[in-house]
Structure formats: structure tokens, C-alpha cells
Design a protein around this motif. Structure first.
Motif, PDB file in Angstrom:
ATOM      1  N   ALA A   1      71.248  71.483   8.148  1.00 26.88           N
ATOM      2  CA  ALA A   1      72.585  70.954   8.408  1.00 26.88           C
ATOM      3  C   ALA A   1      73.534  72.078   8.813  1.00 26.88           C
ATOM      4  CB  ALA A   1      73.112  70.228   7.179  1.00 26.88           C
ATOM      5  N   ASN A   2      73.396  73.233   8.173  1.00 25.89           N
ATOM      6  CA  ASN A   2      74.260  74.372   8.523  1.00 25.89           C
ATOM      7  C   ASN A   2      73.985  74.850   9.945  1.00 25.89           C
ATOM      8  OD1 ASN A   2      75.627  74.443   6.113  1.00 25.89           O
ATOM      9  ND2 ASN A   2      74.264  75.949   5.167  1.00 25.89           N
ATOM     10  N   GLU A   3      72.731  74.873  10.338  1.00 25.38           N
ATOM     11  CA  GLU A   3      72.375  75.294  11.687  1.00 25.38           C
ATOM     12  C   GLU A   3      72.917  74.314  12.727  1.00 25.38           C
ATOM     13  OE1 GLU A   3      68.157  75.600  11.396  1.00 25.38           O
ATOM     14  OE2 GLU A   3      68.227  77.712  10.802  1.00 25.38           O
ATOM     15  N   LYS A   4      72.838  73.014  12.419  1.00 26.18           N
ATOM     16  CA  LYS A   4      73.385  72.005  13.324  1.00 26.18           C
ATOM     17  C   LYS A   4      74.895  72.166  13.458  1.00 26.18           C
ATOM     18  CE  LYS A   4      70.069  68.256  12.945  1.00 26.18           C
ATOM     19  NZ  LYS A   4      69.863  66.854  12.560  1.00 26.18           N
ATOM     20  N   THR A   5      75.551  72.374  12.341  1.00 23.10           N
ATOM     21  CA  THR A   5      77.002  72.553  12.337  1.00 23.10           C
ATOM     22  C   THR A   5      77.379  73.789  13.140  1.00 23.10           C
ATOM     23  OG1 THR A   5      77.150  71.527  10.160  1.00 23.10           O
ATOM     24  CG2 THR A   5      79.043  72.800  10.866  1.00 23.10           C
ATOM     25  N   LEU A   6      76.614  74.859  12.939  1.00 21.56           N
ATOM     26  CA  LEU A   6      76.874  76.100  13.664  1.00 21.56           C
ATOM     27  C   LEU A   6      76.639  75.914  15.167  1.00 21.56           C
ATOM     28  CD1 LEU A   6      77.686  79.043  13.434  1.00 21.56           C
ATOM     29  CD2 LEU A   6      75.293  79.630  13.052  1.00 21.56           C
ATOM     30  N   ALA A   7      75.593  75.206  15.539  1.00 21.42           N
ATOM     31  CA  ALA A   7      75.308  74.944  16.954  1.00 21.42           C
ATOM     32  C   ALA A   7      76.411  74.095  17.575  1.00 21.42           C
ATOM     33  CB  ALA A   7      73.950  74.260  17.094  1.00 21.42           C
ATOM     34  N   THR A   8      76.855  73.091  16.843  1.00 18.77           N
ATOM     35  CA  THR A   8      77.946  72.238  17.320  1.00 18.77           C
ATOM     36  C   THR A   8      79.223  73.061  17.486  1.00 18.77           C
ATOM     37  OG1 THR A   8      76.984  70.340  16.187  1.00 18.77           O
ATOM     38  CG2 THR A   8      79.282  70.155  16.833  1.00 18.77           C
ATOM     39  N   PHE A   9      79.470  73.927  16.509  1.00 24.40           N
ATOM     40  CA  PHE A   9      80.653  74.786  16.572  1.00 24.40           C
ATOM     41  C   PHE A   9      80.595  75.703  17.804  1.00 24.40           C
ATOM     42  CE2 PHE A   9      82.771  78.817  15.500  1.00 24.40           C
ATOM     43  CZ  PHE A   9      84.063  78.350  15.348  1.00 24.40           C
ATOM     44  N   GLU A  10      79.430  76.300  18.050  1.00 25.54           N
ATOM     45  CA  GLU A  10      79.258  77.181  19.210  1.00 25.54           C
ATOM     46  C   GLU A  10      79.467  76.408  20.525  1.00 25.54           C
ATOM     47  OE1 GLU A  10      75.412  78.991  18.887  1.00 25.54           O
ATOM     48  OE2 GLU A  10      76.017  80.292  17.236  1.00 25.54           O
ATOM     49  N   THR A  11      78.935  75.201  20.579  1.00 26.04           N
ATOM     50  CA  THR A  11      79.093  74.372  21.779  1.00 26.04           C
ATOM     51  C   THR A  11      80.566  74.053  22.015  1.00 26.04           C
ATOM     52  OG1 THR A  11      76.925  73.399  21.404  1.00 26.04           O
ATOM     53  CG2 THR A  11      78.397  72.217  22.875  1.00 26.04           C
ATOM     54  N   ARG A  12      81.244  73.654  20.980  1.00 19.48           N
ATOM     55  CA  ARG A  12      82.673  73.319  21.094  1.00 19.48           C
ATOM     56  C   ARG A  12      83.498  74.553  21.479  1.00 19.48           C
ATOM     57  NH1 ARG A  12      81.645  68.344  21.284  1.00 19.48           N
ATOM     58  NH2 ARG A  12      81.595  67.071  19.409  1.00 19.48           N
ATOM     59  N   LEU A  13      83.117  75.700  20.920  1.00 18.15           N
ATOM     60  CA  LEU A  13      83.834  76.936  21.233  1.00 18.15           C
ATOM     61  C   LEU A  13      83.641  77.300  22.703  1.00 18.15           C
ATOM     62  CD1 LEU A  13      85.573  79.225  20.184  1.00 18.15           C
ATOM     63  CD2 LEU A  13      83.483  80.442  19.551  1.00 18.15           C
ATOM     64  N   ARG A  14      82.420  77.159  23.237  1.00 15.31           N
ATOM     65  CA  ARG A  14      82.166  77.423  24.650  1.00 15.31           C
ATOM     66  C   ARG A  14      82.980  76.465  25.528  1.00 15.31           C
ATOM     67  NH1 ARG A  14      76.552  77.368  23.291  1.00 15.31           N
ATOM     68  NH2 ARG A  14      75.949  79.459  22.694  1.00 15.31           N
ATOM     69  N   GLN A  15      83.016  75.186  25.149  1.00 18.90           N
ATOM     70  CA  GLN A  15      83.800  74.202  25.892  1.00 18.90           C
ATOM     71  C   GLN A  15      85.282  74.573  25.886  1.00 18.90           C
ATOM     72  OE1 GLN A  15      82.802  70.555  23.898  1.00 18.90           O
ATOM     73  NE2 GLN A  15      80.987  70.175  25.166  1.00 18.90           N
ATOM     74  N   LEU A  16      85.749  74.983  24.732  1.00 17.15           N
ATOM     75  CA  LEU A  16      87.149  75.385  24.591  1.00 17.15           C
ATOM     76  C   LEU A  16      87.454  76.594  25.470  1.00 17.15           C
ATOM     77  CD1 LEU A  16      89.849  74.909  23.121  1.00 17.15           C
ATOM     78  CD2 LEU A  16      89.032  76.423  21.324  1.00 17.15           C
ATOM     79  N   LEU A  17      86.577  77.581  25.484  1.00 15.57           N
ATOM     80  CA  LEU A  17      86.784  78.767  26.315  1.00 15.57           C
ATOM     81  C   LEU A  17      86.761  78.411  27.805  1.00 15.57           C
ATOM     82  CD1 LEU A  17      84.687  81.435  24.373  1.00 15.57           C
ATOM     83  CD2 LEU A  17      87.173  81.320  24.591  1.00 15.57           C
ATOM     84  N   LEU A  18      85.844  77.523  28.208  1.00 19.58           N
ATOM     85  CA  LEU A  18      85.799  77.093  29.604  1.00 19.58           C
ATOM     86  C   LEU A  18      87.088  76.375  29.995  1.00 19.58           C
ATOM     87  CD1 LEU A  18      82.108  75.843  29.976  1.00 19.58           C
ATOM     88  CD2 LEU A  18      83.150  77.856  31.044  1.00 19.58           C
ATOM     89  N   ARG A  19      87.540  75.512  29.118  1.00 22.42           N
ATOM     90  CA  ARG A  19      88.789  74.775  29.394  1.00 22.42           C
ATOM     91  C   ARG A  19      89.974  75.738  29.472  1.00 22.42           C
ATOM     92  NH1 ARG A  19      91.268  71.270  32.194  1.00 22.42           N
ATOM     93  NH2 ARG A  19      92.939  70.195  31.117  1.00 22.42           N
ATOM     94  N   PHE A  20      89.961  76.741  28.594  1.00 16.22           N
ATOM     95  CA  PHE A  20      91.022  77.753  28.617  1.00 16.22           C
ATOM     96  C   PHE A  20      91.031  78.482  29.956  1.00 16.22           C
ATOM     97  CE2 PHE A  20      92.156  82.253  28.010  1.00 16.22           C
ATOM     98  CZ  PHE A  20      93.487  82.107  27.673  1.00 16.22           C
ATOM     99  N   GLN A  21      89.860  78.862  30.450  1.00 18.33           N
ATOM    100  CA  GLN A  21      89.773  79.559  31.735  1.00 18.33           C
ATOM    101  C   GLN A  21      90.272  78.658  32.876  1.00 18.33           C
ATOM    102  OE1 GLN A  21      89.177  82.730  32.194  1.00 18.33           O
ATOM    103  NE2 GLN A  21      88.845  83.027  30.003  1.00 18.33           N
ATOM    104  N   GLU A  22      89.921  77.383  32.836  1.00 20.19           N
ATOM    105  CA  GLU A  22      90.385  76.439  33.851  1.00 20.19           C
ATOM    106  C   GLU A  22      91.906  76.332  33.840  1.00 20.19           C
ATOM    107  OE1 GLU A  22      88.449  72.743  33.017  1.00 20.19           O
ATOM    108  OE2 GLU A  22      86.466  73.483  33.584  1.00 20.19           O
TER     109      GLU A  22
END
Length: 99
Positions: free
Chosen positions: A3-24
Motif C-alpha cells: 500500500a505504501n508503494e502504491k501511495t508513493l507511486a501515485t504521489f510521484e505520478t501526481r507530482l510529475r503531472q503538477l510539474l508538467l502543468r506548472f511548465q505549461e
């Protein structure tokens, strides 16, 4: 995957999305700034044109006044007298209507 690994993976995915949106958004903001500067330059140029036209108008008005006083004084007096007669006629008609 725990569960921790899933949460961490989800967090990383959301963080990448957030960074991409920030760049846009950063890129879009830069484009808006360029557009704003261009629009401000256009407004300044148009304001200068308006000021020049107002100056030209005032100069022309003064030239017309000088023209009238230089040689056309009799003609100007006649036009003014004609306008006064027309105004007096209008006043008389309005006075008659009110009685």
C-alpha cells in the motif's frame, strides 16, 4: 506492491503531472506577457496619435479664427446675424406654442 508503494507511486505520478502543468502555465504566462507588452505599445502609439490629432485640430481652429478676423469679418458678421435671426424665429415659434 504494498500500500505504501502504491501511495508513493501515485504521489510521484501526481507530482510529475503538477510539474508538467506548472511548465505549461509558465510558458502560457510568458506568452501573455509578450502580448500585454505589445498591446501596451500599441495603446501608447495610439494615444500619441490622438494627442497629435488634438493639437492639429486646435491649430486648425485657431487658423480658421485668424482667417475670419483677417479678411472675412463682414462675412462672419453676416453669418452670425443670420444665425441670430434663425434663433429668434425659433424662440418666437416656441413662445407662440406655449401660449
Amino acid at each position: 506492491m504494498t500500500a505504501n508503494e502504491k501511495t508513493l507511486a501515485t504521489f510521484e505520478t501526481r507530482l510529475r503531472q503538477l510539474l508538467l502543468r506548472f511548465q505549461e502555465l509558465k510558458k502560457e504566462n510568458g506568452e501573455f506577457r509578450v502580448t500585454l507588452e505589445a498591446n501596451q505599445k500599441t495603446v501608447k502609439e495610439l494615444q500619441e496619435k490622438v494627442n497629435q490629432k488634438q493639437t492639429d485640430y486646435e491649430t486648425l481652429k485657431m487658423a480658421k479664427m485668424i482667417e475670419i478676423t483677417d479678411g472675412n469679418l463682414d462675412g462672419a458678421k453676416e453669418r452670425l446675424s443670420k444665425l441670430i435671426r434663425e434663433v429668434n424665429k425659433c424662440i418666437a415659434i416656441l413662445s407662440d406654442e406655449n401660449q
